[in-house]
Design a protein around this motif. Structure first.
Motif, PDB file in Angstrom:
ATOM      1  N   GLN A 197     -35.872 -19.030 -33.922  1.00  0.00           N
ATOM      2  CA  GLN A 197     -37.116 -19.555 -33.363  1.00  0.00           C
ATOM      3  C   GLN A 197     -38.016 -18.390 -32.964  1.00  0.00           C
ATOM      4  O   GLN A 197     -37.545 -17.361 -32.484  1.00  0.00           O
ATOM      5  N   ASP A 241     -40.084 -30.974 -34.006  1.00  0.00           N
ATOM      6  CA  ASP A 241     -40.188 -32.384 -33.698  1.00  0.00           C
ATOM      7  C   ASP A 241     -41.023 -32.520 -32.444  1.00  0.00           C
ATOM      8  O   ASP A 241     -41.702 -31.584 -32.023  1.00  0.00           O
ATOM      9  N   SER A 261     -34.279 -24.413 -39.634  1.00  0.00           N
ATOM     10  CA  SER A 261     -33.552 -25.687 -39.688  1.00  0.00           C
ATOM     11  C   SER A 261     -32.143 -25.555 -39.129  1.00  0.00           C
ATOM     12  O   SER A 261     -31.485 -26.557 -38.836  1.00  0.00           O
ATOM     13  N   ASP A 262     -31.663 -24.317 -38.940  1.00  0.00           N
ATOM     14  CA  ASP A 262     -30.339 -24.083 -38.371  1.00  0.00           C
ATOM     15  C   ASP A 262     -30.343 -24.111 -36.841  1.00  0.00           C
ATOM     16  O   ASP A 262     -29.293 -23.980 -36.227  1.00  0.00           O
ATOM     17  N   GLY A 301     -38.333 -26.389 -39.132  1.00  0.00           N
ATOM     18  CA  GLY A 301     -37.946 -27.562 -38.361  1.00  0.00           C
ATOM     19  C   GLY A 301     -39.086 -27.972 -37.466  1.00  0.00           C
ATOM     20  O   GLY A 301     -40.231 -27.669 -37.702  1.00  0.00           O
ATOM     21  N   ARG A 335     -39.455 -22.341 -36.459  1.00  0.00           N
ATOM     22  CA  ARG A 335     -38.092 -22.721 -36.090  1.00  0.00           C
ATOM     23  C   ARG A 335     -37.281 -22.930 -37.357  1.00  0.00           C
ATOM     24  O   ARG A 335     -37.698 -23.649 -38.265  1.00  0.00           O
ATOM     25  N   THR A 367     -40.852 -29.841 -29.707  1.00  0.00           N
ATOM     26  CA  THR A 367     -41.204 -28.466 -30.007  1.00  0.00           C
ATOM     27  C   THR A 367     -42.041 -27.865 -28.884  1.00  0.00           C
ATOM     28  O   THR A 367     -43.036 -28.455 -28.472  1.00  0.00           O
ATOM     29  N   ASN A 408     -31.120 -26.336 -33.731  1.00  0.00           N
ATOM     30  CA  ASN A 408     -31.379 -27.691 -33.252  1.00  0.00           C
ATOM     31  C   ASN A 408     -31.194 -27.753 -31.742  1.00  0.00           C
ATOM     32  O   ASN A 408     -30.262 -27.175 -31.192  1.00  0.00           O
ATOM     33  N   PHE A 409     -32.086 -28.470 -31.086  1.00  0.00           N
ATOM     34  CA  PHE A 409     -31.948 -28.660 -29.640  1.00  0.00           C
ATOM     35  C   PHE A 409     -32.576 -29.989 -29.234  1.00  0.00           C
ATOM     36  O   PHE A 409     -33.282 -30.603 -30.013  1.00  0.00           O
TER      37      PHE A 409
END
Length: 581
Positions: free
Chosen positions: A565, A37, A577-578, A35, A575, A40, A580-581
């Motif tokens: 993570q 974005d 994909s399960d 994951g 990280r 991060t 998310n924050f």
């Protein structure tokens, strides 16, 4: 030739791990982060984790709900109410929603370069009992790698080779006769060669066994039969894998594309390269990774001490390679050497003769790569430079002699350790604590489980087979215990090692002790316990978040745990994909 169950269990179980690794490498699997974005964590600014179940490995503050990281350093560990003062506009706030956070894992005995490299051209199926059936696979590999000067393979079973109806060298010659072929046993403690390879090494009927090794020979002709045991095989592999720009580049690409991403995915933030072949360009690989800013772990390099080399020249060379900048992710401050070999090929150094001898030597008590006197000399010469020793010792004699060498030449400056410690004489158990020698143990492989202890009876007898890898005995005697993988012999997933460590009664650890073995104890042997290994204010944020709380689940479900993570110095290196924050 009798068939030793221990050897079958060891090779077959560990080959599964290696084949899985190779298949993933070939497929290009494994990425630094699944994951990620714009939010991060990048190791700068302020990042707040709250509403978590934080396991600190700090006895002064065993648990917490919140952690604050400022520019990669932990600046707060406490409860949710007190962390509110850090929630300024520029801070990134991550709600753990009850998830478990803990220090990143250390794997202080791993072979990251060789295990993830495609310089091994092919593997063979160790489940195949008849070596004659390998000929098509070797021929196919020769077609796939027409320009390789040496054809390098992996995965034979030495017991099957010795049961063959004709010399193993002849079998490989039928497959490939126009260039050298070498096939490594999964443990790396024996090699299978064709005639071209034996000639290239210079092994003939009249060649004496090198130190720490055996050139197996045909009983009738006296010619090498194609099987090289322990250091005799290492000498051959050093020629086959001579450092060239192409070899170094392939090793580098394996680290970048597979090994480093997979370590991050498994929550491993620190490693010790447990046998860096500096003559094969391994230091070039590590230096390139550092220079290219590709390191996603803290790495300590254990320089291989070549048993066949002149001691004066080698000691001078090793001293020149020492490098220990505490602020660098890469440090070169350990020496890896072997006291002895392996029990399943009857080369682990024993105090009494093997009950069954693979090598055909009357009264065989195993062999030494390095004698006690040489180990003593190397410690005396290199400890003052700053080197710590990581000594392979499996048999009771090999362990005893290594401890003697540390007692004779070591000082309070050294942080030495023995690794494997499979067959331990009880008289030596308390010496680990007395001498401040760390016991580094591997239990991720099923072959080390107490259910397989009986497999060793044929080799060393019932009494010595009854208490292999005695982690609980060492812990109770006050030894510092570390847990590691020895990948690719066993998988490096720390949750497999953790589960096995706490369930292998009667030689098991508590979960707290097992977690300490993978974190703060291992940080000690890497000389970084004041920097990482626990969650404390002032330490750097090498942290992992788990998908389940190890303290709340059955021990039999630990190996199902996944990393959500991984942070290195506060920077996200993986990280899921399960998460998310």
């Amino acid at each position: 030739m009798m068939k030793i169950k221990y050897a079958q269990n060891f090779v077959k179980r560990s080959l599964v791990a290696m084949v899985a690794t190779l298949s993933l490498t070939m497929a290009g699997c494994g990425s630094a982060a699944e994951g990620g974005d714009s939010k991060t964590p990048d190791g700068t600014g302020v990042t707040i984790y709250k509403n978590g179940s934080i396991y600190t490995v700090n006895p002064e503050q065993p648990s917490a709900q919140a952690v604050v990281i400022t520019d990669g350093v932990i600046t707060f560990v406490g409860n949710n109410s007190d962390v509110a003062q850090y929630e300024i506009d520029s801070a990134q706030v991550i709600d753990l929603n009850g998830k478990m956070m803990m220090p990143g894992f250390h794997d202080v005995h791993i072979h990251p370069i060789v295990s993830g490299s495609e310089n091994n051209h092919f593997s063979i199926d160790t489940f195949e009992a008849n070596p004659e059936n390998f000929i098509p696979a070797v021929k196919q590999a020769a077609k796939q790698f027409p320009n390789a000067q040496w054809l390098i393979g992996y995965g034979h079973d030495i017991y099957n080779l010795l049961k063959a109806q004709r010399p193993p060298v002849d079998i490989l010659d039928d497959a490939v006769s126009d260039r050298p072929v070498i096939i490594m046993e999964q443990s790396s403690h024996s090699m299978w060669l064709n005639s071209k390879a034996l000639k290239a090494i210079g092994y003939s009927k009249d060649t004496a066994d090198p130190v720490g090794g055996v050139i197996m020979k045909d009983e009738k002709t006296g010619l090498p039969n194609g099987i090289l045991i322990d250091n005799a095989g290492e000498v051959a592999m050093s020629v086959a894998m001579e450092a060239t720009p192409d070899f170094i580049q392939v090793d580098y690409e394996g680290m970048v594309s597979y090994t480093l991403p997979e370590l991050a995915k498994n929550g491993i933030t620190s490693v010790v390269d447990a046998r860096a072949f500096w003559k094969r360009g391994h230091l070039d690989v590590w230096n390139q990774l550092q220079d290219a800013n590709k390191l996603t772990v803290r790495a300590t390099v254990g320089l291989w001490a070549y048993p066949e080399d002149n001691d004066v020249e080698q000691l001078a060379k090793l001293k020149s390679l020492y490098r220990d900048d505490a602020n660098s992710l890469l440090r070169i401050n350990q020496i890896k050497l072997y006291s002895d070999g392996m029990p399943f090929n009857t080369t682990a150094a024993m105090k009494t003769p093997y009950e069954f001898d693979l090598l055909g030597l009357e009264g065989n008590k195993g062999l030494n790569y390095f004698s006690q006197a040489r180990i003593t000399n190397y410690i005396g010469e290199l400890e003052a430079t700053g080197f710590d020793f990581h000594i392979h010792a499996i048999g009771d004699r090999g362990i005893h002699e290594a401890l003697n060498a540390i007692e004779d030449a070591g000082s309070d400056q050294g942080r030495h350790r023995l690794t494997h410690i499979e067959i331990l004489d009880p008289i030596d158990t308390p010496r680990f604590a007395t001498l401040n020698v760390t016991a580094d143990l591997q239990v991720a492989g099923d072959f080390t489980d107490p259910s397989h202890w009986g497999d060793m009876i044929e080799l060393i007898g019932a009494a010595k087979s009854d208490n292999l890898v005695p982690i609980k005995s060492l812990q109770e005697a006050g030894a510092r215990v570390t847990l590691s993988s020895d990948w690719s012999v066993s998988p490096f997933n720390p949750f497999i090692g953790l589960q096995n460590a706490v369930t292998r009664a009667p030689q098991n650890l508590s979960l707290d002790d097992a977690l300490a073995a993978y974190t703060i104890n291992s940080a000690y042997v890497m000389r970084q316990e004041n920097k990482v290994g626990s969650i404390e204010v002032g330490k750097e944020a090498d942290l992992v978040i788990l998908n389940q709380n190890l303290l709340e689940i059955s021990h039999t479900k630990i190996n199902q745990t996944k990393i959500l993570q991984t942070l290195l110095k506060g920077k996200e290196v993986f990280r899921s994909s399960d998460f998310n924050f």
